[in-house]
Design a protein around this motif. Structure first.
Motif, PDB file in Angstrom:
ATOM      1  N   GLY A 125       0.884  -1.120  -0.203  1.00 21.31           N
ATOM      2  CA  GLY A 125       0.038  -0.071  -0.029  1.00 21.31           C
ATOM      3  C   GLY A 125       1.026   1.269   0.046  1.00 21.31           C
ATOM      4  N   ASP A 130      -1.972  -2.424   3.439  1.00 21.58           N
ATOM      5  CA  ASP A 130      -2.105  -1.033   3.162  1.00 21.58           C
ATOM      6  C   ASP A 130      -2.612  -0.479   4.561  1.00 21.58           C
ATOM      7  OD1 ASP A 130      -3.704   0.703   0.460  1.00 21.58           O
ATOM      8  OD2 ASP A 130      -2.175   1.416   2.136  1.00 21.58           O
ATOM      9  N   GLU A 144      -5.026   1.879  -4.694  1.00 27.00           N
ATOM     10  CA  GLU A 144      -4.897   1.194  -3.533  1.00 27.00           C
ATOM     11  C   GLU A 144      -6.149  -0.026  -3.545  1.00 27.00           C
ATOM     12  OE1 GLU A 144      -5.057   4.201  -0.658  1.00 27.00           O
ATOM     13  OE2 GLU A 144      -3.008   3.925  -0.081  1.00 27.00           O
TER      14      GLU A 144
END
Ligand code: DER
Length: 235
Positions: free
Chosen positions: A29, A84, A106
């Motif tokens: 991430g 992430d 993302e």
């Protein structure tokens, strides 16, 4: 200091507990907490077998800086595990993301991941008692030439405020994401957690909206580093 320490604790625990022997394709991430995810991945003895999929230019740098092999999201239709950060994590593991203006990529990586693990410091967890996100804003990634229209749409949907994210000192004009889009930060006030999905579905249907920072039903696990050095793991 405390916050950085808690980020590292959460990130190391997340990697140690969620990268299994068979995992090869790993999503990385964006933001300051995943810095420690990349650091930990780079320390693993079988790091050569990993192919790491980035979620931004910053994420690419983390992968390369830690001696990890960089892969392209176009090459893989499935990612074994992705790590992430988040701006906020609620009690149902729904997230607000987008603080780093990388939310489309993302979400793309998260959507391809068999397992999506969130890592965060103690500032990010929604207080249980609230029943809504503590943060009142959601970042929304939009196609640049739609931003005036989308701003109007957001106010029609009841936003208290909606602003195009400015790049400030970094450059004249608005923030441009790594995918060439703009980011609008919209404040809808206290959204009860059971209404987030409903609002998200309205937002995503607006012409010009690429993705929103609401990650509803994405995260499978979350690791939150606490001030006292302990780790809260949610699943
Ligand atoms: O933009 C994002 O969603 C990032 O994950 C980011 O908000 C997380 O931030 P941090 O790890 O730097 O706190």
């Amino acid at each position: 200091e405390l916050i950085e320490k808690s980020k590292k604790l959460a990130a190391f625990a997340a990697v140690n507990e969620n990268v299994s022997k068979s995992d090869r394709i790993i999503g990385v991430g964006s933001g300051s907490t995943v810095v420690y995810v990349a650091e930990r991945l780079g320390q693993l003895e079988n790091k050569e077998k990993f192919i790491c999929i980035p979620t931004s230019f910053q994420s690419k740098q983390l992968i390369l800086d830690n001696g990890l092999r960089l892969g392209n999201v176009e090459e893989f239709d499935e990612i074994d595990v992705a790590f992430d950060g988040a701006d906020e994590i609620d009690t149902n593991l729904n997230l607000i993301k987008g603080g780093g203006a990388a939310l489309y990529q993302e979400k793309l990586v998260a959507s391809l991941s068999r397992k999506f693990v969130v890592v965060a410091d103690f500032r990010k967890q929604s207080p249980e008692r609230l029943g809504h996100f503590w943060r009142k804003g959601v970042p929304i990634e939009v196609v640049p030439n739609s931003y005036v229209k989308v701003l109007k749409d957001l106010f029609k949907l009841g936003a208290n405020s909606a602003t195009l994210r400015d790049a400030g000192k970094a450059k004249a004009g608005p923030v441009v994401t790594d995918n060439g889009n703009f980011v609008i930060d919209a404040d809808f006030g206290e959204i009860p957690l059971n209404k987030v999905k409903e609002l998200d579905e309205k937002l995503i249907r607006l012409v010009g909206v690429v993705e929103t920072g609401f990650f509803v039903d994405y995260a499978e696990k979350a690791y939150i580093g606490n001030e006292d050095g302990s780790i809260t793991s949610l699943s």
